[in-house]
Scaffold this motif. Structure first.
Motif, mmCIF file in Angstrom:
data_model
loop_
_atom_site.group_PDB
_atom_site.id
_atom_site.type_symbol
_atom_site.label_atom_id
_atom_site.label_comp_id
_atom_site.label_asym_id
_atom_site.label_seq_id
_atom_site.Cartn_x
_atom_site.Cartn_y
_atom_site.Cartn_z
ATOM 1 N N UNK A 121 -6.217 12.757 -4.522
ATOM 2 C CA UNK A 121 -7.671 12.696 -4.566
ATOM 3 C C UNK A 121 -8.221 11.428 -5.141
ATOM 4 N N UNK A 122 -7.247 10.604 -5.943
ATOM 5 C CA UNK A 122 -7.800 9.460 -6.507
ATOM 6 C C UNK A 122 -7.528 8.334 -5.552
ATOM 7 N N UNK A 123 -6.356 8.473 -4.705
ATOM 8 C CA UNK A 123 -6.151 7.397 -3.579
ATOM 9 C C UNK A 123 -7.114 7.507 -2.575
ATOM 10 N N UNK A 163 0.855 -1.297 0.075
ATOM 11 C CA UNK A 163 0.106 0.079 0.167
ATOM 12 C C UNK A 163 0.734 1.288 0.034
ATOM 13 N N UNK A 164 1.755 1.346 0.858
ATOM 14 C CA UNK A 164 2.713 2.426 0.866
ATOM 15 C C UNK A 164 3.421 2.632 -0.358
ATOM 16 N N UNK A 179 -1.856 2.576 2.450
ATOM 17 C CA UNK A 179 -2.095 3.650 1.317
ATOM 18 C C UNK A 179 -2.581 5.062 1.441
ATOM 19 N N UNK A 180 -3.667 4.927 2.187
ATOM 20 C CA UNK A 180 -4.723 5.979 2.559
ATOM 21 C C UNK A 180 -3.742 6.692 3.688
ATOM 22 N N UNK A 204 -10.443 5.109 0.118
ATOM 23 C CA UNK A 204 -11.328 5.388 1.590
ATOM 24 C C UNK A 204 -12.626 4.648 1.387
ATOM 25 N N UNK A 205 -13.435 4.553 0.613
ATOM 26 C CA UNK A 205 -14.623 3.669 0.432
ATOM 27 C C UNK A 205 -14.252 2.163 0.592
#
Length: 392
Positions: A268-270, A255-256, A308-309, A275-276
């Motif tokens: 914004x894409x990430x 993820x990182x 990732x987030x 997120x959802x």
């Protein structure tokens, strides 16, 4: 990516191993030092609180030093505290070493986060941060399980010695790989401390710090209490605990790494995609935890999505605090560790409910939902840092 960045990641690996390794060592420490396991658990809280307080405090004290000297001093102090911890027979002394180690860790990470961004071009901050934080994710993959095995075979003190030894090559690398002229701050151009602290009043900075803390709280709330889910809910043997933790760590590394290539230009894409998916993943894990195959798959996915987030949001902290060059890293570090400290406390309150071992997973879902509810109407601010008019 430049070699000095990987040397910093090596130090972060040693520190990450120390931060997480106590989970498998507390019973032995309690028995050896004649305290209860609950009392020994205070060592974990001491470290987290030390990180939260230490990040801005130590960064402020060290802002007039060269970054190379600061980084070298902090990692050597970290090594010494572990050597002292390895030989002490006193629990109060061991407790004190954890507090000092946390201060050193906080100071190192705060400065390393800022230093990492100076080693690359301005449009690659996210990738640099991904390399640095990979030290933490690799610690969850190899360092923590390795420390657990070492502690089982040779005793908990051997694990403390191992962390101290791991710090030495990183210290040598920092000394030789980070020229003072390359990372020394120019005192004449540096903002005064009051101006850097004033950045904390900025709405965008507060927003991304809050979101980073919430995502990290959800992550560590579930990570801390995965063991009983593995053994009791899924019915797997104790040896599977280490395997699941390694799987979570492997996912976090993926993820990182992936987010590091997107968080600079397309944060914004990430957030919009990750997120959802992260929100859906926590209740899915709670509902399918009794099915071992689903458990293993979802642990990997949640590790990847969480980091990732989280790493993308922490990258945004560094961008939003760009006018606080000596303190920006401490703001990011504080946000990370507020989440790491609060998350397990919130998750622990759910263990006595009807949800039982699955309570922390449901709690992580709720915390993630709160983060997304805050983030959604302000997504353009998070994505590109444009005018804060949308906040008004």
């Amino acid at each position: 990516m430049p070699l000095p960045l990987y040397l910093l990641a090596m130090a972060v690996f040693a520190m990450g191993t120390s931060e997480f390794m106590l989970a498998g060592l507390l019973p032995d420490i309690a028995s050896d030092l004649d305290v209860t396991v609950g009392t020994a658990g205070a060592l974990t809280s001491a470290f987290a609180i030390g990180m939260i307080i230490g990040a801005p405090l130590v960064a402020a004290l060290a802002r007039n030093w060269s970054r190379r000297s600061s980084l070298l001093g902090f990692i050597l102090a970290f090594a010494v505290t572990h050597a002292v911890g390895a030989i002490t027979t006193s629990f109060p002394v061991l407790f004190a070493t954890r507090v000092v180690a946390a201060l050193a860790n906080a100071g190192f990470l705060a400065i390393a986060l800022t230093t990492a961004t100076t080693l690359v071009s301005p449009d690659k901050k996210g990738r640099a941060l991904a390399v640095l934080l990979s030290g933490t994710t690799v610690a969850t993959i190899a360092g923590v399980p390795g420390g657990s095995v070492l502690g089982t075979l040779l005793g908990w003190r051997a694990t403390f010695w191992a962390v101290a030894v791991l710090c030495l090559p990183a210290a040598i690398g920092i000394l030789t790989g980070l020229p003072a002229r390359q990372v020394q701050n120019d005192a004449a151009d540096r903002p005064v401390l009051r101006a850097e602290l004033a950045q904390l009043t900025g709405p965008r900075l507060i927003l991304v710090m809050l979101l980073g803390a919430l995502v990290n709280a959800a992550t560590f709330g579930s990570f801390t209490f995965l063991a009983p889910v593995v053994t009791d809910t899924a019915g797997l043997g104790e040896l599977w605990i280490s395997a699941v933790l390694v799987l979570f760590g492997t996912g976090s590394f993926v993820g990182v790494t992936v987010a590091g290539r997107l968080s600079d230009q397309r944060p914004g894409l990430v957030i919009a995609v990750g997120g959802p998916l992260l929100l859906i993943g926590w209740p899915a894990l709670a509902m399918l935890a009794d099915k071992p195959v689903a458990l293993l798959a979802l642990v990997f996915v949640q590790g990847a999505l969480s980091f990732a987030l989280g790493s993308t949001l922490i990258t945004r902290v560094l961008y939003e605090a760009a006018e606080a060059p000596t303190m920006a890293g401490s703001y990011a570090t504080a946000a990370l560790n507020v989440g790491a400290a609060v998350g397990p406390l919130v998750a622990a309150t759910t263990l006595s409910t009807t949800a039982g071992n699955l309570g922390p997973l449901w709690a992580s879902g709720i915390v993630t939902a709160v983060a997304l509810l805050i983030a959604f109407p302000l997504r353009t601010v998070i994505a590109d840092g444009r005018s804060i008019e949308v906040l008004r």
